[in-house]
Each structure stands twice: as C-alpha cells, then as structure tokens.
Design a protein around this motif. Structure first.
Motif, PDB file in Angstrom:
ATOM      1  N   LYS A  32       9.847  -0.462 -25.114  1.00  0.00           N
ATOM      2  CA  LYS A  32       9.334   0.891 -24.897  1.00  0.00           C
ATOM      3  C   LYS A  32       9.716   1.469 -23.539  1.00  0.00           C
ATOM      4  N   ALA A  33       9.858   0.608 -22.539  1.00  0.00           N
ATOM      5  CA  ALA A  33      10.122   1.082 -21.185  1.00  0.00           C
ATOM      6  C   ALA A  33      11.535   1.648 -21.070  1.00  0.00           C
ATOM      7  N   ALA A  34      11.751   2.469 -20.037  1.00  0.00           N
ATOM      8  CA  ALA A  34      13.096   2.968 -19.775  1.00  0.00           C
ATOM      9  C   ALA A  34      14.014   1.806 -19.401  1.00  0.00           C
ATOM     10  N   HIS A  35      13.495   0.912 -18.543  1.00  0.00           N
ATOM     11  CA  HIS A  35      14.234  -0.286 -18.165  1.00  0.00           C
ATOM     12  C   HIS A  35      13.257  -1.272 -17.523  1.00  0.00           C
ATOM     13  N   VAL A  36      13.496  -2.557 -17.775  1.00  0.00           N
ATOM     14  CA  VAL A  36      12.666  -3.599 -17.175  1.00  0.00           C
ATOM     15  C   VAL A  36      13.572  -4.544 -16.396  1.00  0.00           C
ATOM     16  N   THR A  37      13.213  -4.757 -15.130  1.00  0.00           N
ATOM     17  CA  THR A  37      13.958  -5.689 -14.287  1.00  0.00           C
ATOM     18  C   THR A  37      13.096  -6.910 -13.997  1.00  0.00           C
ATOM     19  N   MET A  38      13.638  -8.080 -14.245  1.00  0.00           N
ATOM     20  CA  MET A  38      12.948  -9.313 -13.881  1.00  0.00           C
ATOM     21  C   MET A  38      13.488  -9.762 -12.523  1.00  0.00           C
ATOM     22  N   LYS A  49       0.817  -1.218   0.000  1.00  0.00           N
ATOM     23  CA  LYS A  49       0.000   0.000   0.000  1.00  0.00           C
ATOM     24  C   LYS A  49       0.852   1.271   0.000  1.00  0.00           C
ATOM     25  N   ASP A  50       2.108   1.145   0.381  1.00  0.00           N
ATOM     26  CA  ASP A  50       2.996   2.321   0.407  1.00  0.00           C
ATOM     27  C   ASP A  50       3.480   2.713  -0.991  1.00  0.00           C
ATOM     28  N   PHE A  51       3.442   1.766  -1.914  1.00  0.00           N
ATOM     29  CA  PHE A  51       3.968   2.017  -3.255  1.00  0.00           C
ATOM     30  C   PHE A  51       3.102   3.039  -3.985  1.00  0.00           C
ATOM     31  N   LYS A  52       3.735   4.073  -4.530  1.00  0.00           N
ATOM     32  CA  LYS A  52       3.014   5.174  -5.185  1.00  0.00           C
ATOM     33  C   LYS A  52       2.748   4.932  -6.668  1.00  0.00           C
ATOM     34  N   GLY A  53       3.360   3.897  -7.231  1.00  0.00           N
ATOM     35  CA  GLY A  53       3.148   3.610  -8.646  1.00  0.00           C
ATOM     36  C   GLY A  53       1.987   2.662  -8.867  1.00  0.00           C
ATOM     37  N   GLN A  54       1.994   1.964 -10.003  1.00  0.00           N
ATOM     38  CA  GLN A  54       0.929   1.024 -10.360  1.00  0.00           C
ATOM     39  C   GLN A  54       1.378  -0.417 -10.123  1.00  0.00           C
ATOM     40  N   VAL A  55       0.460  -1.228  -9.613  1.00  0.00           N
ATOM     41  CA  VAL A  55       0.673  -2.668  -9.509  1.00  0.00           C
ATOM     42  C   VAL A  55      -0.323  -3.324 -10.462  1.00  0.00           C
ATOM     43  N   THR A  78       5.639   3.512 -21.597  1.00  0.00           N
ATOM     44  CA  THR A  78       6.717   4.139 -22.352  1.00  0.00           C
ATOM     45  C   THR A  78       7.574   5.002 -21.423  1.00  0.00           C
ATOM     46  N   GLY A  79       8.875   4.744 -21.432  1.00  0.00           N
ATOM     47  CA  GLY A  79       9.798   5.529 -20.624  1.00  0.00           C
ATOM     48  C   GLY A  79       9.719   5.264 -19.134  1.00  0.00           C
ATOM     49  N   LYS A  80       9.001   4.244 -18.726  1.00  0.00           N
ATOM     50  CA  LYS A  80       8.820   3.941 -17.301  1.00  0.00           C
ATOM     51  C   LYS A  80       9.808   2.865 -16.844  1.00  0.00           C
ATOM     52  N   LYS A  81      10.067   2.872 -15.538  1.00  0.00           N
ATOM     53  CA  LYS A  81      10.860   1.813 -14.925  1.00  0.00           C
ATOM     54  C   LYS A  81       9.893   0.717 -14.466  1.00  0.00           C
ATOM     55  N   VAL A  82      10.139  -0.493 -14.931  1.00  0.00           N
ATOM     56  CA  VAL A  82       9.220  -1.603 -14.676  1.00  0.00           C
ATOM     57  C   VAL A  82       9.964  -2.734 -13.960  1.00  0.00           C
ATOM     58  N   ASP A 120       8.208   2.434 -11.532  1.00  0.00           N
ATOM     59  CA  ASP A 120       6.960   3.171 -11.742  1.00  0.00           C
ATOM     60  C   ASP A 120       5.795   2.182 -11.816  1.00  0.00           C
ATOM     61  N   ILE A 121       6.100   0.975 -12.333  1.00  0.00           N
ATOM     62  CA  ILE A 121       5.099  -0.085 -12.485  1.00  0.00           C
ATOM     63  C   ILE A 121       5.691  -1.389 -11.967  1.00  0.00           C
ATOM     64  N   ILE A 122       4.932  -2.100 -11.149  1.00  0.00           N
ATOM     65  CA  ILE A 122       5.339  -3.415 -10.673  1.00  0.00           C
ATOM     66  C   ILE A 122       4.330  -4.437 -11.171  1.00  0.00           C
ATOM     67  N   ILE A 123       4.838  -5.502 -11.785  1.00  0.00           N
ATOM     68  CA  ILE A 123       3.969  -6.534 -12.354  1.00  0.00           C
ATOM     69  C   ILE A 123       4.239  -7.863 -11.649  1.00  0.00           C
ATOM     70  N   PRO A 124       3.336  -8.302 -10.784  1.00  0.00           N
ATOM     71  CA  PRO A 124       3.518  -9.604 -10.133  1.00  0.00           C
ATOM     72  C   PRO A 124       3.082 -10.748 -11.053  1.00  0.00           C
ATOM     73  N   ALA A 125       4.032 -11.260 -11.834  1.00  0.00           N
ATOM     74  CA  ALA A 125       3.760 -12.417 -12.694  1.00  0.00           C
ATOM     75  C   ALA A 125       4.018 -13.662 -11.855  1.00  0.00           C
ATOM     76  N   THR A 126       3.209 -13.804 -10.822  1.00  0.00           N
ATOM     77  CA  THR A 126       3.478 -14.769  -9.750  1.00  0.00           C
ATOM     78  C   THR A 126       2.668 -16.059  -9.865  1.00  0.00           C
ATOM     79  N   GLY A 127       2.001 -16.242 -10.987  1.00  0.00           N
ATOM     80  CA  GLY A 127       1.379 -17.537 -11.217  1.00  0.00           C
ATOM     81  C   GLY A 127      -0.128 -17.548 -11.186  1.00  0.00           C
ATOM     82  N   LEU A 128      -0.657 -18.756 -11.214  1.00  0.00           N
ATOM     83  CA  LEU A 128      -2.086 -18.996 -11.347  1.00  0.00           C
ATOM     84  C   LEU A 128      -2.698 -19.433 -10.028  1.00  0.00           C
TER      85      LEU A 128
END
Length: 508
Positions: free
Chosen positions: A200-206, A158-164, A177-181, A337-345
C-alpha cells in the motif's frame, strides 16, 4: 489458606501458559490450578502484536502443541490464526475457566515455614490488591517486556515531522497508503513488515546496520495437504512434525559444524531469488549462520517487493533524524512520512516480578538453570522457556510434561518441597537463551539466569536430547533436594536410542 490457594499457579496465558495448563489438566487431573494473566485476553505475543503481516517465524506443525494437531496446509500462520488456535486449545481442554484476567502479579515470596508461594497482585480494573498462595509456581511470561520494546534514543528524533511508530504499540488505524516508510531493523519483525506495507505504501525502505541470514519458505505445505487427505489427522500431523523437526535440526547442526558451506548455500538461495535486482552486500552477513537467528521470508515476499521496486534495502548507520526523514552516516538522506523502529525487544524475566525466598531476593543472573526448567535454589518453582533455534513450543511442551512428571512423583513419594541444588559450582557464562549473538540478548545479560558448564545445568538447544532428558531420565537424579534431603542418583532408565527418537519425532 482461604479460597485463593492453588496447587499450581501459572503466570501468563500465552502459548506456554495455556500449554502448561493443558498438560496439567491431562496429566495431573486432581490438581487445582489457576492462570494469572495481566492482559484482558489470552494469547500473549499473539494478542499483543498487531502490526501488518504479523505471523509466525516458525513452521506451525512444530510450533503447534504436540497434543493438538495444527490442521490445514498453512506453514507460516498469521497472528490472528495463532491466537485462535491457542484459544481453541484452551477451550477444548477446559482450561479457559481457570484464567484470571486483568491480574498483575507484583511480588512472589516463598515461605519455607508454610511451604508455599505467596503472591500479591493488583486487579487492573478495580485497582484492588489480591493475594494468592500456591504450592507450586510456574512462570510462563516469556522473556520480554510487554509494556515497551527496545528503542534507541535517536539523535534529532524530536525534529522529525512525521510519525514514529514502534511495532509493539501499533496504532489501530494507522494509514500508510501512499506514504514513504522507513523500517529500521533487519530481524523477523522488519522482514515481515516491509513486504506487507509495500503493498500500500508509496515505498518502503528497510534500513539495517548489518544484514541477516534469510531463507524463503512457502506459506502452504502441499505435501502435508496431500497427507491429510489420505491419513488420519494425528498421523498426518506427526509425520509432518517429524519431517520438519529433522530438517530444522539438520540445518542448525550443519550451520554450526560447516559454517562456510552453509553460508554459501544460504547466499546462493537468496541470489537466485533476487535475480540480479539487488546488491548482494545487503544480504551478506559478516557472521556465521545461526550466530544469530535465521529469518524466514514467507513465499519470498520480501524479494518480490524488492524486485518490483516497491521496497529497497539500505545498509548504513543513522547519523540523525531530520525534519523529513533520516540522514545516514554516508551523507544520504532517506525521506519518510513514517519511521518504524523495529529495533528489538526489552528483555524482562517473570514479567518483571522479583522473586524472593523467605524475604531474600533472588538475583537471577547469579543463578543457574536446572534442565532449562527450574532455577537453582528456588523451591517449587519453574520457568517455561522455548527454543531459540527451532520452534518455541517444542521445548515448552516437553518442559510442561516434565513438571507434571515431577509433581506426580512428589505426590507418590509424599514430598512437599523440591529444590535444585548446584553443589558442583557449575555456573557458566552463557545465559538461559544460549550463545546467540543477538543484540537483545547482549543488552540483557545482567538480567538473565545462567546455564551451567555441564550436566543438567547446561542447556543443549537440542530437541532430541531434551526429549530423552525430560521424558525418560529419572526424576531423582542426585541434583534435586526433596523436603531438605538430597535425592540419591538413580540409574537412568534404559530407554535406548530408538524410544526417545521415536518419542521426539512422533509424540509421547
């Protein structure tokens, strides 16, 4: 029983449901059937998931139906192309008119007195209740919850200010575009998302807790394209399928029999791809090949993004979310800026329906699966499940063929009811999804039916063996009970070795 009675009811209009319907149309042409689909469109998985780069994780020449060639040279197809293929298959086989869209099945109860299934459903547009009855019920809902994926409760989220954003609920107009993911996960979804978003993103970290075995695969098959120029469509398709089935089976079997050698092979391939641009510890799993599913990297795009510096991999544990990203257990913080939980089904059987037999609930985790198609003690019912080690549709096709054989056999003999009976107490510990060590399977062990320890109750995950069992072995094998009487064990048909092998590789 009214206008809503059918010989066969299929739940789900995805790859399995459409395939089952097409087999019914072809092999049981006199049967009246319907497909009940909760969504407003067919396609199942390929209609639900809309994240960037969504594609098949299996080659399309084995993922395609055995009765309808996948044309062109694409090996790994995008989600829209797969959905269109399924839709075209439904249209060409005249089954789309049998689909009832927006119908959410709530209950399914077998009546021994009436010898049929009674289903209650809700029309999601009108909210009205609907009732269906059927002589035979086939679940084609896959094995996960379409309403929500699995996502852990992350400390400080809940503290995160970006998008989940969860991949299963991708916003239509998400601009990265241009976001840190940061993509959390190392499975097929993450492997697909990272290189696509990195364009498109500034950088993507897995961000992964542990690495996964990866295998680059070209998106276009030049050999198949050449075959298609000189051979009839079906012949080229069957040759390509035969080659790909053989290669997939060989890789899997060698991984199980010689894990150390295959581990060295997989890691050497990745090392050549990376050319020293990344630390190999991020690509070196602590388990053997095929203890978990192998992930395919299309055209090596993930490795290219890492070498280009537009993507990177971190192997660590999450301590907590912060206002600006994720703090790792090592103390490092990943800005996002964006966090994507690709954490499964989230695993769910029969679309969440709890079946009952004469009002008594069926506890699936206490049931064993017959030929990986029918549930012990459930009359006139089946569930279509594909493979976890090769293309899903290979098993879905031959399971559908088997059910058509069974239905036709019952008609010839005048039987109304069939029930698998496990009189040998063969219930084992492995679930219907096999012995894979994946997290989503472990989390769902209390919901999944079991496979047995031997005989037709044990799932082989072996396509060549299943072809022999489902296409050639007698229907009445001593394990099925027809109209309350156990069938006699018949002598197996002498199909030999070559006929099942030829059938498996080149079609029925």
């Amino acid at each position: 029983m009214g206008k809503q009675h059918y010989d066969v009811l299929i739940i789900g209009a995805g790859v399995s449901g459409i395939g089952m319907a097409c087999h019914l149309k072809r092999e049981c042409p006199g049967k009246r059937f319907a497909i009940l689909e909760r969504r407003q469109s067919l396609g199942g998985t390929w209609d639900l998931f809309r994240y960037p780069g969504i594609r098949s994780d299996s080659d399309m020449f084995t993922f395609g139906y055995n009765f309808r060639p996948w044309t062109g040279g694409k090996v790994l197809a995008d989600g829209a192309s797969i959905k269109q293929y399924v839709a075209d298959t439904a249209r060409e086989n005249d089954v789309e008119r049998n689909i009832r869209y927006g119908v959410a099945v709530k209950t399914a109860d077998w009546s021994s007195e009436e010898k049929c299934w009674k289903l209650t459903a809700e029309n999601e547009k009108t909210g009205e209740a609907e009732t269906y009855t059927a002589s035979f019920l086939v679940g084609c809902t896959g094995y996960y919850n379409y309403d929500q994926g699995y996502k852990p409760d992350f400390p400080g989220e809940k503290d995160f200010k970006g998008q989940v954003v969860h991949p299963q609920h991708w916003p239509e107009n998400l601009d990265y575009t241009g976001k840190k993911v940061v993509v959390i996960g190392s499975g097929a979804t993450a492997i697909t998302l990272v290189p696509t978003m990195a364009e498109k993103a500034a950088h993507v970290t897995m961000l992964q807790r542990s690495p996964t075995y990866l295998m680059p695969l070209p998106s276009t098959d030049k050999v198949t394209l050449a075959l298609q120029k000189v051979l009839p469509e079906k012949a080229a398709y069957r040759l390509t399928r035969a080659r790909n089935i053989s290669i997939s089976r060989l890789l899997y079997e060698r991984s199980r029999k010689s894990p150390k050698a295959m581990r060295r092979l997989f890691l050497s391939v990745i090392k050549r791809q990376l050319k020293g641009k990344a630390d190999m510890r991020h690509f070196t799993p602590d388990y053997n090949p095929w203890d978990q599913r192998l992930c395919v990297v299309k055209d090596g795009d993930l490795f290219d993004a890492i070498k280009a510096g537009t993507a990177s991999i971190k192997t660590d544990h999450i301590e907590r979310f912060t206002e600006t990203g994720i703090r790792l257990r090592s103390g490092e913080e990943l800005e996002a800026d964006i966090i994507i939980p690709a954490t499964g089904l989230d695993i769910q059987m029969l679309g969440g329906i709890q079946p009952t037999v004469d009002g008594q609930g069926v506890v699936l985790k206490e049931k064993v699966i017959y030929k990986n198609v029918m549930v012990e003690g459930m009359p006139n019912a089946a569930m279509i499940f594909g493979y976890t080690n090769i293309s899903w549709t290979l098993k879905a096709d031959i399971a559908s063929e088997y059910l058509c054989r069974l239905i036709n056999h019952m008609d010839r003999k005048g039987y109304q009811v069939v029930v698998p009976r496990d009189t040998e107490n063969s219930l084992g510990n492995d679930t219907i999804l096999g012995s894979l060590d994946a997290g989503y399977i472990k989390r769902a062990e209390d919901r999944l039916p079991r496979q047995g320890t031997h005989g037709p109750w044990k799932a082989s995950q072996n396509y060549l063996k299943d072809v022999k069992i489902l296409r050639f072995e007698p229907i009445e094998d001593g394990y099925l009970e027809f109209d309350g009487r156990r069938s006699q064990q018949a002598s197996p048909k002498k199909a030999g070795f070559l006929k099942p092998l030829r059938s498996a590789l080149f079609g029925a």
